[in-house]
Structures are given as structure tokens and as C-alpha cells.
Write a protein that holds these residues in place. Structure first.
Motif, short mmCIF file in Angstrom:
data_model
loop_
_atom_site.label_atom_id
_atom_site.label_comp_id
_atom_site.label_asym_id
_atom_site.label_seq_id
_atom_site.Cartn_x
_atom_site.Cartn_y
_atom_site.Cartn_z
N LEU A 62 -5.81 27.51 33.93
CA LEU A 62 -5.00 27.98 32.80
C LEU A 62 -4.31 29.29 33.14
O LEU A 62 -3.11 29.46 32.88
CB LEU A 62 -5.88 28.15 31.56
N TRP A 63 -5.02 30.23 33.71
CA TRP A 63 -4.44 31.53 34.03
C TRP A 63 -3.40 31.42 35.14
O TRP A 63 -2.43 32.17 35.16
CB TRP A 63 -5.52 32.52 34.43
N PHE A 64 -3.60 30.52 36.09
CA PHE A 64 -2.66 30.36 37.20
C PHE A 64 -1.35 29.75 36.72
O PHE A 64 -0.28 30.12 37.19
CB PHE A 64 -3.30 29.48 38.29
N ASP A 65 -1.42 28.82 35.78
CA ASP A 65 -0.21 28.16 35.27
C ASP A 65 -0.31 28.05 33.74
O ASP A 65 -0.55 26.97 33.20
CB ASP A 65 -0.07 26.77 35.90
N PRO A 66 -0.12 29.17 33.04
CA PRO A 66 -0.32 29.18 31.58
C PRO A 66 0.67 28.35 30.80
O PRO A 66 0.43 28.00 29.65
CB PRO A 66 -0.21 30.66 31.21
N GLN A 67 1.79 28.01 31.39
CA GLN A 67 2.81 27.22 30.69
C GLN A 67 2.78 25.74 31.09
O GLN A 67 3.69 25.00 30.73
CB GLN A 67 4.21 27.79 30.98
N GLY A 68 1.74 25.34 31.80
CA GLY A 68 1.65 23.96 32.26
C GLY A 68 1.54 22.97 31.11
O GLY A 68 1.20 23.33 29.98
N GLN A 69 1.83 21.72 31.40
CA GLN A 69 1.83 20.71 30.36
C GLN A 69 0.45 20.47 29.76
O GLN A 69 0.34 19.99 28.64
CB GLN A 69 2.39 19.39 30.90
N ASP A 70 -0.60 20.81 30.47
CA ASP A 70 -1.96 20.61 29.97
C ASP A 70 -2.58 21.87 29.39
O ASP A 70 -3.78 21.90 29.13
CB ASP A 70 -2.86 20.08 31.10
N ARG A 73 -4.63 21.51 26.10
CA ARG A 73 -5.86 20.75 26.34
C ARG A 73 -6.86 21.61 27.12
O ARG A 73 -8.07 21.59 26.82
CB ARG A 73 -5.53 19.48 27.12
N LEU A 74 -6.39 22.36 28.09
CA LEU A 74 -7.26 23.27 28.84
C LEU A 74 -7.88 24.32 27.94
O LEU A 74 -9.07 24.62 28.06
CB LEU A 74 -6.48 23.95 29.97
N LYS A 75 -7.10 24.89 27.03
CA LYS A 75 -7.63 25.90 26.11
C LYS A 75 -8.75 25.33 25.26
O LYS A 75 -9.78 25.98 25.08
CB LYS A 75 -6.51 26.44 25.22
N ARG A 76 -8.58 24.13 24.74
CA ARG A 76 -9.63 23.51 23.93
C ARG A 76 -10.88 23.24 24.76
O ARG A 76 -12.00 23.48 24.33
CB ARG A 76 -9.13 22.22 23.29
N THR A 77 -10.68 22.75 25.97
CA THR A 77 -11.80 22.48 26.86
C THR A 77 -12.55 23.76 27.20
O THR A 77 -13.78 23.80 27.15
CB THR A 77 -11.31 21.80 28.15
#
Length: 92
Positions: A62-70, A73-77
Motif C-alpha cells: 500500500l505504501w509503495f503504490d498508494p494509488q494502485g487499483q487494489d 481492498r488493501l486498506k480493508r485487509t
């Protein structure tokens, strides 16, 4: 560190050392982040808990690519894993 640099590269899906200048500081920040959010240090144990390693990989993604399409979903996980890690830390 909770995971080594090669595991970090694999988590963010990059090859080689070109992105290490970004990955290493993020990786070094995660133990402090986990301690603040869970109330426990996960780095000083003789064996690092697998859940701490898993959440480390997701946070790094998430931190490496905060604007990624996932990212949502990553934040919830990550939130769910941090909740579980906090509960685990209280019972240890």
C-alpha cells in the motif's frame, strides 16, 4: 526488520535494487507503525510472528503504490489484520 529486502521486493513485485531507495525506508518504518497501532513490538522476538510478517507485506504494498487499483481492498485487509494482530498481542 520484519521481512528481508528480497521478501519486500517480492511483495511489491519489483526486480533488482533500483527501487531499494524507496523500499528500505518504508520497510524500516513498519515496525514502529505496528507498535503504535497494536501496542506491541513485533521485531524483538526471537521468532517473528507470521501474521506480523504478512501485514508488513500488505502495508508495504500500500505504501509503495498508494494509488494502485487494489488500494481500497488493501486498506480493508490491513485494518482487519491489524485488529487480529492487536488481539494476538494482548494474549501473548
Amino acid at each position: 526488520m520484519l521481512i528481508d529486502i528480497q521478501e519486500a521486493r517480492n511483495a511489491v513485485r519489483v526486480d533488482g535494487e533500483d527501487n531499494d531507495i524507496i523500499i528500505v525506508p518504508l520497510l524500516e518504518s513498519i515496525p514502529s507503525y505496528l507498535e503504535v497501532t497494536t501496542g506491541r513490538t513485533w521485531e524483538d522476538d526471537t521468532e517473528i510472528h507470521p501474521l506480523a510478517q504478512t501485514v508488513t507485506k500488505f502495508i508495504l504494498q500500500l505504501w509503495f503504490d498508494p494509488q494502485g487499483q487494489d488500494s481500497e481492498r488493501l486498506k480493508r485487509t490491513i485494518d482487519n489484520l491489524l485488529t487480529a494482530l492487536t488481539a494476538l498481542g494482548r494474549n501473548m
